[in-house]
Write a protein that holds these residues in place. Structure first.
Motif, PDB file in Angstrom:
ATOM      1  N   CYS A 114       0.808  -1.219   0.000  1.00 12.43           N
ATOM      2  CA  CYS A 114       0.000   0.000   0.000  1.00 12.43           C
ATOM      3  C   CYS A 114       0.846   1.277   0.000  1.00 12.43           C
ATOM      4  O   CYS A 114       0.300   2.384   0.034  1.00 12.43           O
ATOM      5  CB  CYS A 114      -0.919   0.023   1.231  1.00 12.43           C
ATOM      6  N   LEU A 115       2.157   1.153  -0.022  1.00 11.75           N
ATOM      7  CA  LEU A 115       3.041   2.312   0.133  1.00 11.75           C
ATOM      8  C   LEU A 115       2.866   3.315  -1.006  1.00 11.75           C
ATOM      9  O   LEU A 115       2.900   2.949  -2.176  1.00 11.75           O
ATOM     10  CB  LEU A 115       4.501   1.863   0.194  1.00 11.75           C
ATOM     11  N   GLN A 116       2.673   4.597  -0.622  1.00 10.04           N
ATOM     12  CA  GLN A 116       2.525   5.671  -1.595  1.00 10.04           C
ATOM     13  C   GLN A 116       3.644   6.701  -1.509  1.00 10.04           C
ATOM     14  O   GLN A 116       3.985   7.334  -2.502  1.00 10.04           O
ATOM     15  CB  GLN A 116       1.177   6.380  -1.399  1.00 10.04           C
ATOM     16  N   GLU A 117       4.231   6.898  -0.316  1.00 11.62           N
ATOM     17  CA  GLU A 117       5.308   7.859  -0.144  1.00 11.62           C
ATOM     18  C   GLU A 117       6.456   7.196   0.612  1.00 11.62           C
ATOM     19  O   GLU A 117       6.233   6.590   1.661  1.00 11.62           O
ATOM     20  CB  GLU A 117       4.833   9.089   0.639  1.00 11.62           C
ATOM     21  N   LEU A 118       7.662   7.355   0.067  1.00 12.54           N
ATOM     22  CA  LEU A 118       8.855   6.792   0.698  1.00 12.54           C
ATOM     23  C   LEU A 118       9.959   7.837   0.666  1.00 12.54           C
ATOM     24  O   LEU A 118      10.288   8.370  -0.389  1.00 12.54           O
ATOM     25  CB  LEU A 118       9.316   5.532  -0.052  1.00 12.54           C
ATOM     26  N   ASP A 119      10.511   8.141   1.851  1.00  7.58           N
ATOM     27  CA  ASP A 119      11.572   9.140   1.962  1.00  7.58           C
ATOM     28  C   ASP A 119      12.853   8.466   2.430  1.00  7.58           C
ATOM     29  O   ASP A 119      12.947   7.983   3.560  1.00  7.58           O
ATOM     30  CB  ASP A 119      11.165  10.230   2.952  1.00  7.58           C
ATOM     31  N   LEU A 120      13.852   8.431   1.536  1.00 12.54           N
ATOM     32  CA  LEU A 120      15.156   7.849   1.841  1.00 12.54           C
ATOM     33  C   LEU A 120      16.258   8.897   1.758  1.00 12.54           C
ATOM     34  O   LEU A 120      17.437   8.556   1.657  1.00 12.54           O
ATOM     35  CB  LEU A 120      15.457   6.703   0.871  1.00 12.54           C
ATOM     36  N   SER A 121      15.901  10.154   1.810  1.00 15.74           N
ATOM     37  CA  SER A 121      16.876  11.232   1.668  1.00 15.74           C
ATOM     38  C   SER A 121      17.899  11.204   2.799  1.00 15.74           C
ATOM     39  O   SER A 121      17.596  10.819   3.930  1.00 15.74           O
ATOM     40  CB  SER A 121      16.157  12.591   1.676  1.00 15.74           C
ATOM     41  N   GLY A 122      19.124  11.616   2.456  1.00 20.01           N
ATOM     42  CA  GLY A 122      20.164  11.716   3.474  1.00 20.01           C
ATOM     43  C   GLY A 122      20.761  10.396   3.872  1.00 20.01           C
ATOM     44  O   GLY A 122      21.502  10.312   4.860  1.00 20.01           O
ATOM     45  N   ASN A 123      20.463   9.341   3.134  1.00 20.37           N
ATOM     46  CA  ASN A 123      21.028   8.020   3.424  1.00 20.37           C
ATOM     47  C   ASN A 123      21.865   7.557   2.239  1.00 20.37           C
ATOM     48  O   ASN A 123      21.559   7.883   1.096  1.00 20.37           O
ATOM     49  CB  ASN A 123      19.907   7.001   3.674  1.00 20.37           C
ATOM     50  N   GLU A 157      20.395  13.841  -1.553  1.00 23.40           N
ATOM     51  CA  GLU A 157      21.605  13.511  -0.798  1.00 23.40           C
ATOM     52  C   GLU A 157      21.649  12.026  -0.429  1.00 23.40           C
ATOM     53  O   GLU A 157      21.929  11.650   0.709  1.00 23.40           O
ATOM     54  CB  GLU A 157      21.711  14.368   0.460  1.00 23.40           C
ATOM     55  N   ALA A 158      21.351  11.183  -1.422  1.00 22.92           N
ATOM     56  CA  ALA A 158      21.295   9.741  -1.168  1.00 22.92           C
ATOM     57  C   ALA A 158      22.480   9.004  -1.767  1.00 22.92           C
ATOM     58  O   ALA A 158      22.433   7.785  -1.900  1.00 22.92           O
ATOM     59  CB  ALA A 158      19.992   9.169  -1.724  1.00 22.92           C
ATOM     60  N   ASN A 159      23.560   9.733  -2.125  1.00 27.91           N
ATOM     61  CA  ASN A 159      24.781   9.095  -2.631  1.00 27.91           C
ATOM     62  C   ASN A 159      24.493   8.217  -3.850  1.00 27.91           C
ATOM     63  O   ASN A 159      24.943   7.077  -3.932  1.00 27.91           O
ATOM     64  CB  ASN A 159      25.448   8.271  -1.520  1.00 27.91           C
ATOM     65  N   ALA A 206       9.804  10.798  -8.603  1.00 34.22           N
ATOM     66  CA  ALA A 206      11.085  10.800  -7.894  1.00 34.22           C
ATOM     67  C   ALA A 206      11.576  12.224  -7.707  1.00 34.22           C
ATOM     68  O   ALA A 206      11.514  13.044  -8.616  1.00 34.22           O
ATOM     69  CB  ALA A 206      12.118   9.988  -8.679  1.00 34.22           C
ATOM     70  N   HIS A 207      12.073  12.522  -6.505  1.00 31.46           N
ATOM     71  CA  HIS A 207      12.566  13.863  -6.168  1.00 31.46           C
ATOM     72  C   HIS A 207      13.981  13.735  -5.619  1.00 31.46           C
ATOM     73  O   HIS A 207      14.209  12.994  -4.660  1.00 31.46           O
ATOM     74  CB  HIS A 207      11.661  14.527  -5.135  1.00 31.46           C
ATOM     75  N   PHE A 208      14.911  14.474  -6.257  1.00 30.81           N
ATOM     76  CA  PHE A 208      16.320  14.344  -5.887  1.00 30.81           C
ATOM     77  C   PHE A 208      16.842  15.628  -5.252  1.00 30.81           C
ATOM     78  O   PHE A 208      16.303  16.699  -5.477  1.00 30.81           O
ATOM     79  CB  PHE A 208      17.151  14.013  -7.123  1.00 30.81           C
TER      80      PHE A 208
END
Length: 874
Positions: free
Chosen positions: A818-827, A853-855, A872-874
């Motif tokens: 059901c995932l709609q938003e995922l934030d992995l920024s800074g990792n 900033e996700a390398n 996708a947002h970078f």
């Protein structure tokens, strides 16, 4: 910001609109003067040709008759010459009346292409080799490998015979130049032999002179085409003067001086000249009409804004204004042309004048009669309410949940042909259906159509007060409309309240929400300017119309405790349901004024965040019997400490609270204990205790309390819970209803994540935030196996550790359906994580993926862009 957005925002500025109107007036004046002057020339030409046709006599080219001296004569004969005009550069010559040279150069051409992708503009440049008569360009973006010569090696040119004769007569150079040079001259070996050897000239396949090798063209090569005006029969009409001809001046009108290739009768010469004059006249009229149309477009933009505060927005609105400008331009053009011709051809001039006058009168009649239509606002016909309708809307404001009141008004409006009635009905029908219901689709389409077509009309009265629902200066009417009624405004400039209260509530009779801000940003010449607004709250509190206001938001102002006292004491706020007075340093005295208010007895929502209330302020509010109907209380960042929290927890008047925010108050575990054990807070569904230094002990207290059993939202960020505190929460059966869980900045490591993943009670979780913790691959792998993520639509893992392998496990989890938003920024997601994301089945449900900033490697970022596009947002 792109140029289109910038100009769209600047176009709303009154300064820019005024300058545009002046610009439009300038072009209207220029076009009008040009038409007036040129119509005079056309009339003079017609008069001259009429007199010339009566005066002309035909002569022959055998001999000069002195009896025709000074007369207008018509002559047909062979235009001939003994001369051979020559190109001095190449020696090419021919027996002709005129020789012309056209030079083309083989050169690079730059083509710019712009494409939009992922909210970015990608610019590419393409370079091709072409033959062109223009000067070779050199200022390329990518000059390497694309160098052109500085100029054409030779300019175009023409050479005329020294003397052109028709029988015994000699033509003036101006007459000879009217004979077209349109016969190609092929370069023969004989002509090529005359070209200097050092020029390395050749003949190409089409008989042109080629400087270079035509079989292997190189940049800078030139090819030259020659054309001739051969001796030929011509007809002329002019004044005989000795052995030549001069322009003939009739008694009235322009001079006559005609020449045309071929044999033509006198009448045909005059008709052709008159036809040519008419064609040129129409070209000028059409050009002037275009100038006038643009001019009136800019003027009408200004008039629209001045009359109703309604500048055209978007393609359709601008097209309507442009078409209206075109109609006005046609009318004015007819008036100018008709007035000019009236003295020469009264019937024609009068007819054209009448067309212009009728067009203007008809246009104004249509605009005046369509007061509720598309053009109503263009000349001040703004949307207005009757007295009965204003009263109905006032009742709707006092009872917003009463659908019958709205539908009764909607039916009345529809019966009168007012599109707002249909909009209100469609809005009600749409809200009656659940999200995802297919029956909503046509309703949503119609809703948008009505709002786009009439929204500016409905908001025109508010726009006259300079109150406009906008985001980044773009018109968004739905921000201030609910249930089909304009019930909200944002006031951010002086002179509205209390000065124009009557006009404001007449413009929006259903007003029930007032939001205030102390700064308005407006475009100005050369940039932007801030307009500061200092609200006179005591004066505003005296406005009697506030009796219909249910919501007041003042956190965007700079207020004092005296302002809060004025609101609390106002008899006009008897129906106020929500008050946001956050971020003002009113101190305990402000809390006391609310607690003792004789009128604020119907409040449901009270926002007093960051008001420096302290412990005594919290105690005052806790003892306020007039706050017994509160369902939402925000007292975050008020330094109330554990004693203040204890007072709130023990208040018998706050037992109806559903939402309570006490974050950043340093209540510690003792304050948490008081809240958890409170017999009055068992109805809470949302609790924010972030930043309160509760520690694991505080988490344990909350987890054990049955009073949190109704919570659907729990925010405990920045409390140093650690893995131990997470275990307490994860094992609590009292948190089974939680749908939103915020655990940011709590020093949670992989063990804490594993403890959370062992939770079997939180089966309704929809949003989980674990940002700014210490999760790594192991923690993420543990979460990926947690069935508790089965309903989660929003997962925030911002700023943790490197978890490339963890990302691979997470995106492969069968529980994230059901995932709609995922934030992995800074990792540090890394290349492997990017590959996993790019191939994940999540793409089917995911609406937003944050990876700043996700390398990521360029290849990884590109792969994700290709898979998720603008999600996708970078």
């Amino acid at each position: 910001m792109d140029d289109d957005t910038l100009w769209r925002r600047l176009g709303r500025s009154a300064v820019v609109l005024t300058l545009a109107a002046l610009f439009g007036l300038f072009w209207i004046l220029v076009a009008g003067l040009m038409v007036w002057w040129f119509e005079g020339k056309v009339i003079a030409s017609a008069i001259g040709l009429e007199h010339g046709a009566a005066d002309a006599r035909t002569i022959n080219a055998d001999a000069i008759d002195a009896g025709n001296e000074g007369k207008l004569v018509h002559l047909t004969g062979e235009a001939a010459t003994a001369d051979e005009p020559a190109d001095p550069d190449f020696g090419v010559a021919a027996k002709a009346l005129r020789l012309t040279r056209e030079v083309e150069v083989y050169q690079w051409k730059e083509t710019k292409t712009e494409t939009k992708k992922n909210d970015k503009t990608i610019v590419t440049y393409k370079y091709t080799l072409i033959w062109s008569k223009g000067k070779p360009p050199r200022n390329f973006v990518e000059p390497v490998g694309h160098m052109n010569p500085a100029d054409k090696p030779y300019a175009d040119g023409q050479w005329a015979a020294a003397k052109v004769r028709v029988g015994p007569f000699t033509l003036r150079p101006e007459q000879a130049s009217q004979i077209p040079a349109d016969e190609p001259l092929a370069i023969t070996p004989e002509l090529l032999a005359k070209v200097p050897n050092d020029l390395k000239a050749n003949i190409d396949g089409e008989g042109r002179l080629y400087l270079g090798d035509p079989e292997a063209p190189q940049v800078g090569d030139a090819r030259i085409r020659y054309k001739l005006a051969r001796p030929q029969t011509v007809t002329l009409v002019a004044k005989q003067t000795g052995d030549t001809f001069e322009p003939y001046a009739p008694a009235e009108g322009d001079k006559v001086d005609l020449l045309k290739p071929g044999a033509h009768a006198p009448q045909a010469m005059f008709e052709a000249a008159a036809s040519s004059s008419r064609v040129v006249g129409w070209v000028v009229r059409v050009f002037a009409l275009g100038m006038m149309t643009f001019g009136f477009y800019y003027v009408l933009r200004r008039q629209v804004n001045a009359a109703s505060g309604l500048p055209p927005e978007g393609f359709v609105a601008n097209l309507k204004t442009f078409l209206l400008g075109g109609v006005v331009a046609v009318a004015f053009l007819c008036l100018i042309v008709g007035g000019r011709w009236l003295s020469y051809q009264a019937a024609f001039g009068g007819t054209v004048l009448a067309i212009g006058a009728v067009t203007l009168i008809g246009m104004f009649f249509v605009l005046r009669t369509r007061r509720s239509g598309t053009f109503a606002n263009l000349f001040g016909g703004a949307f207005k309410w009757s007295a009965d309708q204003r009263e109905q809307l006032r009742r709707i404001a006092l009872d917003p949940d009463n659908a019958k009141l709205r539908l009764d008004l909607a039916a009345q409006l529809e019966k009168k042909g007012n599109p707002l009635g249909e909009f209100m009905r469609v809005d009600h029908e749409m809200e009656s259906l659940p999200e995802g219901d297919r029956r909503r689709t046509p309703l949503e389409t119609r809703w948008s159509e009505l709002l786009d077509a009439h929204g500016r009309t409905w908001f025109a009265p508010l726009r006259q007060l300079k109150l406009v629902p906008e985001i980044m200066n773009i018109f968004f009417p739905s921000m201030w409309m609910h249930h089909g009624v304009i019930d909200e405004v944002k006031i951010d400039l002086a002179g509205i309240l209390p000065e124009k209260a009557e006009q404001l509530f007449a413009a929006a009779p259903g007003l029930r929400v007032l939001e205030f801000h102390n700064v308005r940003v407006e475009p100005a010449m050369g940039g932007w300017k801030d307009i500061t607004y200092n609200a006179d709250v005591p004066a505003i509190a005296k406005v009697p119309q506030l009796q219909q206001i249910a919501v007041i938001k003042m956190s965007g102002l700079s207020m004092t405790v005296e302002d809060l006292k004025a609101l609390a004491a106002s008899p006009n706020l008897v129906n106020l349901r929500e008050l946001d007075f956050g971020y003002h340093r009113v101190g305990p005295e402000g809390a006391v004024s609310i607690a003792r208010s004789p009128t604020l007895k119907r409040l449901r929502v009270l926002e007093l965040r960051a008001c420096e209330l302290g412990e005594s302020g919290a105690v005052a509010l806790a003892g306020a019997a007039n706050l017994a109907q509160l369902t939402t209380l925000n007292l975050g960042a008020n330094s109330m400490g554990p004693a203040g929290a204890t007072a709130i927890a023990g208040s018998p008047y706050l037992k109806n609270l559903k939402t309570l925010a006490l974050d950043e108050n340093k209540i510690g575990p003792h304050g948490a204990k008081a809240l958890a054990e409170s017999p009055h807070l068992g109805q809470l569904t949302s609790l924010d205790l972030g930043g309160n230094e509760m520690g694991a002990g505080g988490a344990a207290i909350l987890a054990r309390s049955p009073n949190v059993a109704n919570l659907t939202t729990l925010k405990v960020k920045d409390n140093k819970l650690g893995g131990t505190g997470i275990r307490f929460l994860a094992t609590s059966p009292n948190l089974a209803k939680v749908e939103i869980l915020e655990l940011d900045s709590n020093e949670i490591d992989d063990a804490g994540a594993a403890a959370l993943a062992a939770c079997v009670t939180m089966t309704k979780l929809k949003e989980l935030s674990l940002a700014y913790n210490n999760l790594g691959d192991a923690g993420l792998k543990a979460l990926a196996k947690w069935p508790g993520l089965g309903r989660v639509t929003k997962l925030n893992l911002r700023q943790n550790k490197s978890f490339t392998e963890g990302v691979e496990a997470l995106v492969a989890s069968p529980h994230l359906r059901c995932l709609q938003e995922l934030d992995l920024s800074g990792n540090s997601v890394g290349a492997a994580g990017a590959r996993a994301l790019a191939s994940s089945p999540l793409v089917g449900t995911l609406k937003s993926l944050w990876l700043s900033e996700a390398n990521l490697t360029p290849e990884g970022e590109q792969a994700i862009r290709q898979r998720y596009g603008d999600k996708a947002h970078f």
